[in-house]
Design an enzyme around this catalytic site. Sequence first.
Site, short mmCIF file in Angstrom:
data_model
loop_
_atom_site.label_atom_id
_atom_site.label_comp_id
_atom_site.label_asym_id
_atom_site.label_seq_id
_atom_site.Cartn_x
_atom_site.Cartn_y
_atom_site.Cartn_z
CD GLU A 13 -2.57 -1.27 2.59
OE1 GLU A 13 -3.62 -2.10 2.63
OE2 GLU A 13 -2.09 -0.96 3.63
N PRO A 14 1.62 1.50 -1.12
CG PRO A 14 2.39 1.76 -3.34
CD PRO A 14 1.74 0.78 -2.32
NE ARG B 53 5.89 9.49 3.70
CZ ARG B 53 5.45 10.47 4.38
NH1 ARG B 53 5.64 11.74 4.42
NH2 ARG B 53 4.94 9.92 5.63
NE ARG C 291 4.30 15.08 6.14
CZ ARG C 291 5.59 14.91 5.89
NH1 ARG C 291 6.19 15.87 5.19
NH2 ARG C 291 6.16 13.97 6.58
CE1 TYR D 272 2.92 13.42 12.03
CE2 TYR D 272 3.03 14.48 9.78
CZ TYR D 272 2.60 13.53 10.73
OH TYR D 272 1.02 13.01 10.48
CB CYS E 175 -2.85 34.57 14.46
SG CYS E 175 -3.21 35.66 13.49
CE1 TYR F 122 -0.47 10.16 4.37
CE2 TYR F 122 1.62 10.28 3.66
CZ TYR F 122 0.59 9.45 3.98
OH TYR F 122 0.39 8.20 3.90
C1 LIG Z 1 -0.70 5.25 6.00
C2 LIG Z 1 -0.71 4.08 5.36
C3 LIG Z 1 -0.33 3.73 4.39
C4 LIG Z 1 0.48 4.52 3.44
O1 LIG Z 1 1.88 4.79 4.03
P1 LIG Z 1 2.86 5.67 3.18
O2 LIG Z 1 4.08 6.06 4.04
O3 LIG Z 1 2.22 6.93 2.67
O4 LIG Z 1 3.37 4.76 2.09
C5 LIG Z 1 -0.59 2.51 3.92
N1 LIG Z 1 -1.17 1.56 4.55
C6 LIG Z 1 -1.97 1.89 5.87
C7 LIG Z 1 -2.83 0.83 6.51
C8 LIG Z 1 -1.52 3.38 6.11
O5 LIG Z 1 -2.07 3.48 7.57
#
Ligand SMILES: *Cc1c(COP(=O)(O)O)cnc(C)c1O
Length: 431
Positions: free
Chosen positions: A290-291, A293, A330, A334, A361, A390
């Site tokens: 699940e990429p 970013r 961000r 962070y 502000c 993000y």
């Molecule tokens: C945030 C998240 C991702 C994606 O993470 P990246 O750092 O953006 O690749 C994939 N799977 C799950 C369950 C997440 O919470």
Amino acid sequence: MIHDNYGINEKGHLTVCGADTVSLADKYGTPLYILDEDLVRAKCREYKAAFEKYFPSGSRPFFASKALSYVGIYRIIADEGLGTDIVSPGELYTAIKAGFPTDNTCFHGNNKTDDDIEYGIRSGVGYFVVDCKEELYAVNDTAKRLGKVQKILLRLTPGIDPHTFAAVNTGRIDSKFGSSIDTGAAEEITKTALSLDGIKLCGYHCHIGSQIFESEPFCRAAGIMTQFSALIKKKYGYEAEIINLGGGFGVRYYDGQNEPDTDAFIKEISDTIRGVCEKNGMKFPVVFMEPGRSIVGAAGVTVYTVGSIKTIPGFRTYVSVDGGMPDNPRYALYASRYTAVIANKASEPCVDEYTIAGRCCESGDLIGEKMPLQRAERGDKLAVLVTGAYNYSMASNYNRIPKAPIVTVSGGIDKLTVKRESFEDLTHNEF
Ligand SMILES: *Cc1c(COP(=O)(O)O)cnc(C)c1O
């Protein structure tokens, strides 16, 4: 430049995907998000090619759309043949609105409400990633009531600390996400899942964190997950069809960060899974990842107009821009580091390090500190690179600042894909 899609043209202006960022800022106003559609597509293809090479058929990447969610992005992702992850009914709604095939989605989240569950099942979500026992029963009951059998994956925590920032580190035992393998909760929930008839257990999921640059934590997670699958097979005779290893591939935000090579990464993960499967007499499972970013991050640039410049002798110089934490929270959240360029002076040398401040502000409203920049003057266009992930998805209306638009660029041609919010939009729901 830190990524190949950035360049400098003959006017000395910063370009992205061949388009002049200064001209785009003049045309659409600032702050402005620009997204390089060609790079997004190239990243999708890079993952797909590696999956086809190293994983069994049916394996595929799912774009984690929390990184960037708007109608147009789901169309691009669908067009490239990736699945998508959604974490809320709002993301699901947006995907449906884009015509995204819902059977190619995974529905995440550590606390889906009853309404979310019903909406997801009715919409034909491919896989629910079930976080814990209460949710397992809720999905089972709702599916039965609707006369369906819902496919699910169980979210497990393999107990891995990938050495990233604590707030995005979600694979450890102490986490609000998932069921722990180490504590026995994972085995327990698997047993329960196998006993219910409103759901079909298809396998396991984990997500160990974000901004991970080494393959080692992924391989460790893959090994632990496959080993867990082997244990369940031995004890209960159930063999998982699917293992989903989540996202978290690192993206370069500034010079010196070494981005992982997708092909090599996927190969290593594949070798690890194959090793465990062979040892335990199991079939190589279908693999999902699940990429988020790494699909959209480098494709994004935010362009601002420089306003006040304030030097505090003995301390620092603040360069203020016409956006800030409403379009990019961000740094405030962070302390994330970015690279900035004065877009209309991109070929000039950096003269000093500046603090880039937003317009809210709030003293914490900064885009970054100690950022090397060309000589800044009021009216310059300041570009912050690698803002595709993000940023828009985390944008707010703090201080009643309308959300910035998104312009996508493909083959050097720009297209408005998200309109700038108006003041009227801000009061739209208010009586
Ligand atoms: C945030 C998240 C991702 C994606 O993470 P990246 O750092 O953006 O690749 C994939 N799977 C799950 C369950 C997440 O919470």
